[in-house]
Design a protein around this motif. Structure first.
Motif, PDB file in Angstrom:
ATOM      1  N   THR A 430       0.842  -1.201   0.000  1.00  0.00           N
ATOM      2  CA  THR A 430       0.000   0.000   0.000  1.00  0.00           C
ATOM      3  C   THR A 430       0.873   1.246   0.000  1.00  0.00           C
ATOM      4  O   THR A 430       0.621   2.196  -0.736  1.00  0.00           O
ATOM      5  CB  THR A 430      -0.908   0.004   1.240  1.00  0.00           C
ATOM      6  OG1 THR A 430      -1.375  -1.312   1.464  1.00  0.00           O
ATOM      7  CG2 THR A 430      -2.074   0.924   1.045  1.00  0.00           C
ATOM      8  N   GLY A 502      -2.189  -3.325   5.137  1.00  0.00           N
ATOM      9  CA  GLY A 502      -2.180  -3.906   3.796  1.00  0.00           C
ATOM     10  C   GLY A 502      -3.578  -4.233   3.324  1.00  0.00           C
ATOM     11  O   GLY A 502      -3.897  -4.107   2.149  1.00  0.00           O
ATOM     12  N   VAL A 503      -4.422  -4.677   4.254  1.00  0.00           N
ATOM     13  CA  VAL A 503      -5.746  -5.142   3.858  1.00  0.00           C
ATOM     14  C   VAL A 503      -6.786  -4.032   3.987  1.00  0.00           C
ATOM     15  O   VAL A 503      -7.630  -3.866   3.116  1.00  0.00           O
ATOM     16  CB  VAL A 503      -6.145  -6.375   4.696  1.00  0.00           C
ATOM     17  CG1 VAL A 503      -7.497  -6.893   4.258  1.00  0.00           C
ATOM     18  CG2 VAL A 503      -5.095  -7.465   4.552  1.00  0.00           C
ATOM     19  N   PRO A 505      -6.296  -0.353   4.514  1.00  0.00           N
ATOM     20  CA  PRO A 505      -5.498   0.858   4.735  1.00  0.00           C
ATOM     21  C   PRO A 505      -6.343   2.119   4.818  1.00  0.00           C
ATOM     22  O   PRO A 505      -5.831   3.180   5.140  1.00  0.00           O
ATOM     23  CB  PRO A 505      -4.590   0.894   3.513  1.00  0.00           C
ATOM     24  CG  PRO A 505      -5.353   0.196   2.454  1.00  0.00           C
ATOM     25  CD  PRO A 505      -6.221  -0.814   3.126  1.00  0.00           C
ATOM     26  N   GLN A 506      -7.647   1.996   4.530  1.00  0.00           N
ATOM     27  CA  GLN A 506      -8.478   3.187   4.379  1.00  0.00           C
ATOM     28  C   GLN A 506      -8.372   4.177   5.542  1.00  0.00           C
ATOM     29  O   GLN A 506      -8.106   5.357   5.314  1.00  0.00           O
ATOM     30  CB  GLN A 506      -9.939   2.755   4.183  1.00  0.00           C
ATOM     31  CG  GLN A 506     -10.888   3.882   3.886  1.00  0.00           C
ATOM     32  CD  GLN A 506     -10.574   4.492   2.538  1.00  0.00           C
ATOM     33  OE1 GLN A 506     -10.470   3.787   1.545  1.00  0.00           O
ATOM     34  NE2 GLN A 506     -10.380   5.783   2.503  1.00  0.00           N
ATOM     35  N   LEU A 509      -5.052   5.949   5.562  1.00  0.00           N
ATOM     36  CA  LEU A 509      -4.937   6.793   4.362  1.00  0.00           C
ATOM     37  C   LEU A 509      -5.747   8.065   4.532  1.00  0.00           C
ATOM     38  O   LEU A 509      -5.297   9.156   4.177  1.00  0.00           O
ATOM     39  CB  LEU A 509      -5.413   6.023   3.128  1.00  0.00           C
ATOM     40  CG  LEU A 509      -4.465   4.983   2.558  1.00  0.00           C
ATOM     41  CD1 LEU A 509      -5.153   4.202   1.451  1.00  0.00           C
ATOM     42  CD2 LEU A 509      -3.209   5.633   2.014  1.00  0.00           C
TER      43      LEU A 509
ATOM     44  N   TRP B  70     -13.327  -0.852  -1.311  1.00  0.00           N
ATOM     45  CA  TRP B  70     -12.276  -1.405  -0.468  1.00  0.00           C
ATOM     46  C   TRP B  70     -11.415  -0.263   0.079  1.00  0.00           C
ATOM     47  O   TRP B  70     -11.383  -0.014   1.273  1.00  0.00           O
ATOM     48  CB  TRP B  70     -11.458  -2.422  -1.271  1.00  0.00           C
ATOM     49  CG  TRP B  70     -10.334  -3.047  -0.537  1.00  0.00           C
ATOM     50  CD1 TRP B  70     -10.133  -3.021   0.821  1.00  0.00           C
ATOM     51  CD2 TRP B  70      -9.249  -3.773  -1.088  1.00  0.00           C
ATOM     52  NE1 TRP B  70      -9.000  -3.707   1.126  1.00  0.00           N
ATOM     53  CE2 TRP B  70      -8.432  -4.170  -0.009  1.00  0.00           C
ATOM     54  CE3 TRP B  70      -8.881  -4.126  -2.393  1.00  0.00           C
ATOM     55  CZ2 TRP B  70      -7.266  -4.906  -0.203  1.00  0.00           C
ATOM     56  CZ3 TRP B  70      -7.742  -4.861  -2.582  1.00  0.00           C
ATOM     57  CH2 TRP B  70      -6.945  -5.257  -1.490  1.00  0.00           C
ATOM     58  N   ILE B  71     -10.753   0.444  -0.817  1.00  0.00           N
ATOM     59  CA  ILE B  71      -9.964   1.588  -0.374  1.00  0.00           C
ATOM     60  C   ILE B  71     -10.509   2.801  -1.114  1.00  0.00           C
ATOM     61  O   ILE B  71     -10.288   2.955  -2.311  1.00  0.00           O
ATOM     62  CB  ILE B  71      -8.475   1.407  -0.696  1.00  0.00           C
ATOM     63  CG1 ILE B  71      -7.995   0.062  -0.181  1.00  0.00           C
ATOM     64  CG2 ILE B  71      -7.656   2.538  -0.078  1.00  0.00           C
ATOM     65  CD1 ILE B  71      -6.584  -0.262  -0.596  1.00  0.00           C
ATOM     66  N   ASN B  73      -9.997   6.067  -0.997  1.00  0.00           N
ATOM     67  CA  ASN B  73      -9.100   7.108  -1.528  1.00  0.00           C
ATOM     68  C   ASN B  73      -8.509   6.718  -2.872  1.00  0.00           C
ATOM     69  O   ASN B  73      -8.181   7.563  -3.679  1.00  0.00           O
ATOM     70  CB  ASN B  73      -7.925   7.351  -0.596  1.00  0.00           C
ATOM     71  CG  ASN B  73      -8.369   7.730   0.779  1.00  0.00           C
ATOM     72  OD1 ASN B  73      -9.417   7.279   1.213  1.00  0.00           O
ATOM     73  ND2 ASN B  73      -7.593   8.546   1.441  1.00  0.00           N
TER      74      ASN B  73
END
Lengths: 520, 520
Positions: A430, A502-503, A505-506, A509, B70-71, B73
């Protein structure tokens, strides 16, 4: 605190007491205050109770500072005559340093793996003397390490917040001096450790001198050591640009040295190898974050308008760092040196994120620093567990077949190595992804070089995996020590963070995105 | 929008894998039973999905789609969906896994020489756990409809395969595992550069395949991005000249691992051409088509010649695969529906045939403790069933009419012929060469004078027969009546042809040939 007053003294026009927002400075004050208190405890508390006191005090202080940093979130202000900038970036980095510092302290306090801990009880005893032999067998514990670490952390908290080059220099010294000392405090292989400390000190002193010289030249150019004024002066100053460039160059050398970036990296492998491993973990995570904090501040605040000027320099050192880290790392056989070269390569990757000079680049670097810190702490923590009769067994050959002895150990270490190599589902991936994404549009070729360097670096991580899993165990190979709760917590938190970032990260971030705002 | 059926498909083998790794040491039989059960359930699940898949006119391109943020951003989605191509490949993969589990029941290990025999037996638990984990990633990589997610699975696939080769492979397993990992990682990192570039240059702030479609600007950017993806897939596939890792990895991997490696993992490369390279980069695909076609043809012939020269059975099979991947490349980059459909069918059939061939060779190797062709002679006389299965596998590999592989080879060549006559004709000679190397292999190992070593071999037992029967049945069934599979594949290939803006060249009458033949 006295360093803050220096600023007003530098302000020659009118000497008046600057207003100080104590609440914004509270995390720094808490840590430094606790460090002073720790020295008193050292003098006053009975020896057998000292360890518990010190550990409790240190952790409490770090926790209190962390809570304070969290309550300060969203603040963005200048204080102490604009010498300290408490903004998102500062707070994010301070928070990271405090969390990682706590994990490092836990590892420093570990006593189950090695009787008396990994820190020598009396550092002044001559190596090889009868007293040294007596010392080696005693279980006396050294507790000065805790206030020393707190001082270092205090310096690290100021370093990324310093908006004034002189304050930045003071912070640099406050964080460095304790580190020079504790690098030499290893209980085992003391000569190596002392050699490391001397090297670190001498080279560090040179770097500080460079930094200071740079500050002097910049003062000559801008008539001020305040980063805002220096920025202003680049538009208005009638002084020769030579002063600016020379000053900037010397300043940056000092900072690059602290961050362990090639070509100013030569101390890193020696010091990482010689220092007690928990101290190495501390340096590799916290010092790196603090140093990058200062680099960010200087580049983004003080020199943002001359980016076209320094960008080639950052390109060059980033490439040098990645290439040196990846290629020289290939030839190493000592685990700690391998991780040291890995940290040099990672410093290069982080620099890649800085060339973009925008918010995305800033937030990606913040994320990367935190993620890398957790992985590194856990990796060094695991290194402390592999032991034979001479202490830690750090030679690669000694690790052959470790997976047979302890599959859990080998699997965890492999996971951390994969994170360092940047394999998906780890924080390393990430981090690389966001950094490279931020740099892509402005420095495409640099990203490609970084990717190639990652591929090369992957080779030496894999060598370790191959050793652990596929080689036959040696007859008298090392064993895996069972750590107490302290190290276990540090390693578990580091590994879990590597996985979670890694799984999912939101959240981090988001936090890094929100934090990526500099005052100025 | 939130169809959970594909998540369920991923969950079954994942749970199986977790359960196996969680077993206490020594419960090897239970581990094998769990692996078999989980893989059979997964296959049945896939068949159910296949029945529910709509192939009527106007059916959605992607079915069973589910998408979760999932993420945020990064615009990354946890998005799954199946088109016909992915569906048949998942079907092939999930069929192969139970066969591999059964075939590897006792001989999961590559036992090669005396030194290996004395070594402590390696844990079956780990092997079967890794196989199921690999299955999760294999399904994921085909089912992902988010480029980022695809990349994650693409890289993650490496890890279990690396350990399968490195822990359970032949004498040079470490070298082979390392080579495999590094080749793939380099490809993967190039692809990562392109993934980031794709995201940045498309300007969609999303990684979803359908969002990116048609948003990649034409020109140099697209060509570079194409190359990043292409090289990653070409290494994976592997296409000449990126194939050099495959003979090593294929030879050193245990038979079951090799079957999955060549049968399924390598298909990800060719799948990637069809799913990502062509639709996302239509202009670049057309631009690079000719060189790729030429490389494919070179690969067909070159690998065939190398295969003939091999003394090691598994290396030979690995080289035959390189030749077959040349055919697949030809079918894909000919840009005709026959070629595309043929290529997809070829992927499925090649998975079945080569999987079968590797398993049978594995049976032979397990009996003779050697991979050398020269160590076997007249084997079919002692072990008629093994000989028979070996012959079927061989004939399937050389695409005898009546076998499924014939249909696909025919379709790819016809598809190529309508556009590139000369290439199709040259590639056809590859079929003759295939007959040579396969029949020579069969003749040398199975026929001829009965050697002393071979005379003690026992024939295939019920378990081993059970492991290969589904593959054999399917090879014949698809050879006689391929329509159901072609019906599934066809719409997906038509979508791809639309994406690259190509329509099939009309068949020409003899009178008006040569003027406009073979041009776009």
């Amino acid at each position: 605190m006295s360093p803050l007053n220096v600023v007003s003294a530098a302000d020659t026009s009118l000497i008046q007491a600057p207003s100080i927002s104590y609440s914004a400075l509270a995390p720094i004050l808490i840590v430094l205050g606790a460090a002073c208190l720790g020295i008193l405890v050292e003098a006053a508390a009975p020896r057998e109770r000292r360890f518990g006191f010190q550990l409790g005090l240190t952790l409490l202080a770090l926790l209190a500072a962390l809570v304070d940093v969290i309550t300060l979130r969203g603040r963005s202000e200048l204080t102490a005559a604009s010498a300290v900038s408490v903004d998102g970036v500062t707070l994010f980095l301070q928070g990271s340093i405090l969390v990682l510092g706590m994990l490092s302290v836990l590892m420093l306090a570990e006593r189950a793996v090695e009787p008396g801990g990994s820190i020598v009880a009396s550092a002044a005893v001559v190596v090889g003397s009868p007293a040294d032999r007596r010392l080696a067998s005693s279980e006396r514990v050294q507790t000065e390490i805790f206030p020393l670490t707190l001082f270092a952390i205090g310096g690290m908290l100021i370093f990324p917040a310093a908006n004034n080059l002189l304050l930045m220099f003071v912070a640099l010294e406050v964080l460095s001096l304790p580190l020079y000392l504790i690098a030499g405090l290893s209980r085992r292989r003391r000569l190596l450790s002392q050699e490391a400390a001397i090297k670190y000190f001498l080279l560090g002193a040179f770097a500080s001198a460079f930094f200071l010289y740079g500050v002097a030249l910049l003062y000559g150019y801008a008539g001020s050591v305040d980063l805002f004024d220096i920025l202003q002066a680049q538009n208005t100053s009638t002084q020769s640009d030579t002063l600016l460039y020379l000053g900037f160059g010397l300043l940056v050398v000092g900072l690059l040295f602290k961050a362990g970036i090639a070509p100013f990296h030569s101390w890193t492998p020696d010091v990482y190898q010689g220092s007690p491993t928990p101290v190495t973990a501390f340096m590799a995570s916290c010092t790196k974050i603090a140093a990058f904090g200062a680099i960010i501040r200087v580049l983004y605040v003080g020199f943002s308008i001359s980016a076209w000027n320094w960008r080639p320099i950052i390109w060059a050192v980033a490439i040098a760092s990645m290439v040196v880290g990846a290629i020289v790392g290939l030839t190493q056989t000592d685990l700690k040196r391998i991780l040291a070269y890995s940290s040099i390569a990672h410093a290069g990757f982080i620099l890649v994120g800085l060339v973009s000079l925008d918010q995305a680049g800033l937030s990606s670097v913040l994320f990367y620093l935190a993620a890398y810190g957790f992985t590194t702490i856990a990796a060094f923590g695991l290194l402390t567990l592999v032991r034979d009769s001479n202490g830690e067994a750090n030679h690669l050959a000694q690790w052959s077949g470790l997976a047979r002895r302890s599959p859990l150990f080998a699997a965890t270490f492999t996971f951390l190595l994969l994170a360092l190599a940047g394999i998906p589902l780890t924080s390393g991936f990430t981090g690389k992804f966001v950094v490279f994404r931020a740099a892509y549009h402005i420095a495409g070729p640099l990203v490609v070089i970084a990717l190639i360097a990652s591929a090369i670096a992957a080779f030496f991580y894999l060598r370790i995996v191959v050793m652990m899993f596929f080689a036959e165990p040696a007859e008298d190979g090392p064993t895996i020590a069972i750590p107490s709760a302290l190290s276990t917590i540090a390693i578990t938190v580091g590994t879990a963070a590597t996985l979670v970032l890694g799984v999912f990260p939101q959240p981090l971030l988001d936090l890094a995105d929100k934090a990526a705002k500099l005052r100025g | 929008m939130h169809n959970l059926s594909l998540v369920g498909l991923l969950a079954v083998p994942l749970l199986g894998s977790v359960a196996i790794f969680a077993l206490p040491a020594g419960r090897d039989l239970l581990a094998k039973q769990i692996a078999l059960l989980a893989s059979v359930i997964t296959f049945v699940y896939t068949v159910v999905l296949g029945v529910a898949f709509k192939t009527t006119e106007g059916a959605d391109r992607f079915q069973f789609t589910g998408s979760w943020v999932w993420i945020k951003n990064l615009g990354v989605h946890f998005a799954f969906g199946l088109d016909g191509i992915a569906l048949v490949l998942i079907g092939m993969a999930t069929l192969l896994v139970p066969c591999v589990v059964l075939a590897s029941w006792r001989t999961f290990d590559s036992v090669e020489d005396a030194e290996e025999l004395r070594a402590p037996t390696r844990s079956p638990k780990a092997y079967f756990g890794l196989v199921l984990l690999l299955e999760v990633f294999m399904i994921g990589v085909f089912a992902a409809t988010d480029v980022f997610l695809f990349y994650v699975f693409f890289e993650a696939m490496l890890v279990p395969m690396y350990f399968i080769i490195g822990s359970f492979g032949g004498p040079r397993r470490q070298y082979a595992a390392m080579k495999f990992f590094l080749y793939s990682l380099v490809g993967g990192l190039l692809m990562l550069a392109s993934v980031i570039g794709l995201y940045v240059s498309s300007g969609t702030s999303s990684f979803a395949f359908t969002d990116l479609l048609g948003h990649v600007p034409n020109g140099a950017t697209q060509k570079w991005l194409f190359l990043g993806f292409f090289i990653a897939f070409a290494i994976k596939a592997p296409l000449f000249p990126f194939h050099t890792w495959l003979p090593d990895a294929g030879a050193e991997a245990p038979a079951g691992g090799a079957a999955l490696l060549v049968g399924v993992l390598d298909k990800v490369g060719t799948f990637g051409f069809l799913r990502y390279c062509l639709p996302l980069f239509p202009e670049a695909s057309r631009y690079f088509a000719m060189p790729i076609l030429i490389l494919s043809v070179i690969g067909v012939l070159y690998a065939a010649f190398l295969a003939m020269g091999q003394r090691d059975m598994k290396r030979l099979v690995a080289y035959t695969s390189v030749a077959h991947f040349g055919f697949i490349g030809l079918g894909i980059f000919a840009f005709t529906t026959q070629g595309g459909t043929g290529a997809v069918l070829y992927m499925v059939n090649h998975g079945l045939a080569t999987g079968l061939l590797f398993l049978v060779v594995g049976f032979l190797v397990a009996r003779g403790k050697s991979r050398q062709i020269a160590d076997f002679s007249g084997t079919a006389k002692v072990t008629p069933r093994l000989g028979g299965v070996f012959l079927i596998a061989g004939l399937a590999a050389l695409a005898l009419p009546g076998m499924s592989t014939f249909i696909s080879e025919f379709l790819t060549l016809v598809g190529t012929f309508t556009r590139h006559r000369a290439l199709a004709i040259i590639a056809t000679t590859g079929i003759i060469l295939a007959a040579l190397y396969i029949l020579l292999l069969y003749q040398r190992t199975m026929q001829g004078r009965l050697s002393e070593k071979v005379s003690g071999f026992r024939d295939l037992n019920a378990r081993e027969l059970l492991a290969v029967t589904p593959l054999i049945v399917l090879i014949f069934a698809l050879g006689i009546y391929p329509k159901p599979v072609i019906d599934i594949i066809n719409p997906a290939v038509r979508f791809t042809m639309q994406d690259i803006g190509q329509s099939d060249p009309q068949p020409q009458h003899a009178a008006q040939t040569s003027t406009d033949g073979g041009h776009k």
